[in-house]
Design a protein around this motif. Structure first.
Motif, PDB file in Angstrom:
ATOM      1  N   UNK A 118      21.831   8.587 -36.248  1.00  0.00           N
ATOM      2  CA  UNK A 118      22.917   9.499 -35.888  1.00  0.00           C
ATOM      3  C   UNK A 118      24.277   8.844 -36.080  1.00  0.00           C
ATOM      4  N   UNK A 119      24.349   7.544 -35.860  1.00  0.00           N
ATOM      5  CA  UNK A 119      25.599   6.827 -36.144  1.00  0.00           C
ATOM      6  C   UNK A 119      25.897   6.871 -37.640  1.00  0.00           C
ATOM      7  N   UNK A 120      24.880   6.704 -38.452  1.00  0.00           N
ATOM      8  CA  UNK A 120      25.054   6.768 -39.908  1.00  0.00           C
ATOM      9  C   UNK A 120      25.499   8.163 -40.340  1.00  0.00           C
ATOM     10  N   UNK A 121      24.892   9.197 -39.752  1.00  0.00           N
ATOM     11  CA  UNK A 121      25.257  10.585 -40.063  1.00  0.00           C
ATOM     12  C   UNK A 121      26.726  10.839 -39.725  1.00  0.00           C
ATOM     13  N   UNK A 168      18.575  18.486 -36.830  1.00  0.00           N
ATOM     14  CA  UNK A 168      19.519  17.400 -37.093  1.00  0.00           C
ATOM     15  C   UNK A 168      19.807  17.226 -38.582  1.00  0.00           C
ATOM     16  N   UNK A 169      20.950  16.649 -38.890  1.00  0.00           N
ATOM     17  CA  UNK A 169      21.305  16.236 -40.251  1.00  0.00           C
ATOM     18  C   UNK A 169      21.325  17.409 -41.237  1.00  0.00           C
ATOM     19  N   UNK A 191      24.521  10.652 -26.025  1.00  0.00           N
ATOM     20  CA  UNK A 191      23.408  10.664 -26.968  1.00  0.00           C
ATOM     21  C   UNK A 191      22.398   9.582 -26.614  1.00  0.00           C
ATOM     22  N   UNK A 192      22.883   8.386 -26.292  1.00  0.00           N
ATOM     23  CA  UNK A 192      21.984   7.295 -25.919  1.00  0.00           C
ATOM     24  C   UNK A 192      21.246   7.608 -24.627  1.00  0.00           C
ATOM     25  N   UNK A 193      21.936   8.234 -23.694  1.00  0.00           N
ATOM     26  CA  UNK A 193      21.334   8.545 -22.393  1.00  0.00           C
ATOM     27  C   UNK A 193      20.258   9.618 -22.497  1.00  0.00           C
ATOM     28  N   UNK A 194      20.449  10.578 -23.390  1.00  0.00           N
ATOM     29  CA  UNK A 194      19.546  11.732 -23.440  1.00  0.00           C
ATOM     30  C   UNK A 194      18.538  11.672 -24.579  1.00  0.00           C
ATOM     31  N   UNK A 195      18.577  10.642 -25.394  1.00  0.00           N
ATOM     32  CA  UNK A 195      17.635  10.519 -26.507  1.00  0.00           C
ATOM     33  C   UNK A 195      16.416   9.714 -26.065  1.00  0.00           C
ATOM     34  N   UNK A 196      15.238  10.327 -26.168  1.00  0.00           N
ATOM     35  CA  UNK A 196      14.004   9.639 -25.786  1.00  0.00           C
ATOM     36  C   UNK A 196      13.623   8.577 -26.812  1.00  0.00           C
ATOM     37  N   UNK A 224       6.849   3.463 -38.231  1.00  0.00           N
ATOM     38  CA  UNK A 224       7.073   4.661 -37.420  1.00  0.00           C
ATOM     39  C   UNK A 224       8.430   4.696 -36.737  1.00  0.00           C
ATOM     40  N   UNK A 225       9.184   3.610 -36.816  1.00  0.00           N
ATOM     41  CA  UNK A 225      10.476   3.574 -36.145  1.00  0.00           C
ATOM     42  C   UNK A 225      11.571   3.033 -37.061  1.00  0.00           C
ATOM     43  N   UNK A 226      11.616   3.567 -38.270  1.00  0.00           N
ATOM     44  CA  UNK A 226      12.649   3.161 -39.219  1.00  0.00           C
ATOM     45  C   UNK A 226      13.768   4.202 -39.200  1.00  0.00           C
ATOM     46  N   UNK A 227      14.954   3.872 -38.701  1.00  0.00           N
ATOM     47  CA  UNK A 227      16.019   4.870 -38.581  1.00  0.00           C
ATOM     48  C   UNK A 227      16.519   5.402 -39.921  1.00  0.00           C
TER      49      UNK A 227
END
Length: 211
Positions: free
Chosen positions: A179-182, A144-145, A166-171, A81-84
């Motif tokens: 997003x870094x990959x994008x 996104x994307x 982005x890090x601060x506002x991403x839950x 469930x948490x694979x980027x």
């Protein structure tokens, strides 16, 4: 990259004015717009403001969010469930977007667009009825994307957040590598027609429209 301050309302009006003076690049009867950005950015809000600005100009508009075109949970969570990487290229049903949203708006198309396909909360089909976008109408897609899939957009807007914002506002912080990959693989800030800095959603700034 130089930015100038702007309000969301004035941004929507400016984009609507550009679209009102544009013709579809693919020779079809419909303009297609991307509002690209992470969930932490107000992409849905900008899409609705743009739709409102276009409607005041007498244009029919249909807004589609990619959150309504996620793949079933069994496919999204195939690698956990948490694979980027899965989040980046396996969560959104790109084929369904082509088939149900962009295909009907090609030259000679019916104009019958599916508003959404899958409810990720209930994990089942939404069974939403088709909506017919008349010739001369505008499709606005947000999510996104969006860039890098060769979707036939006539105007692309990227909502950019700095890595810190982005890090601060991403839950869901586990999505940050996606997003870094994008940013590395697609370079949305370098390829979009307009880039909006949305670190502080109360004070957006943008690059203007090229061309």
């Amino acid at each position: 990259m130089r930015y100038e301050a702007i309000t969301w309302e004035r941004l929507a009006e400016t984009l609507a004015g550009r679209l009102d003076a544009s013709a579809p690049a693919d020779g079809s009867d419909w303009l297609k717009v991307a509002v690209d950005g992470p969930p932490a950015a107000p992409g849905g809000e900008l899409a609705e403001l743009l739709a409102e600005a276009l409607r005041t100009r007498g244009r029919a508009v249909h807004v589609v969010g990619t959150a309504g075109f996620l793949r079933p949970a069994s496919l999204r969570y195939e690698y956990g469930k948490q694979d980027p990487d899965a989040y980046y290229d396996g969560w959104t049903d790109v084929g369904a977007l082509w088939r149900e949203v962009f295909g009907p708006l090609e030259t000679g198309g019916t104009g019958r667009v599916l508003p959404d396909l899958w409810d990720p909360v209930r994990d089942r089909a939404t069974r939403s009825p088709y909506v017919t976008l008349p010739p001369g109408g505008v499709l606005v897609v947000h999510g996104p994307f969006l860039l890098g899939h060769w979707f036939p957009f006539d105007l692309t807007v990227h909502l950019r957040l700095s890595p810190a914002a982005l890090a601060r506002r991403t839950e869901e912080t586990w999505t940050l590598p996606a997003f870094a990959r994008y940013a590395t693989e697609v370079d949305p800030a370098g390829t979009a027609d307009a880039v909006v800095r949305a670190d502080d959603p109360r004070h957006p700034a943008w690059t203007g429209l090229g061309g």
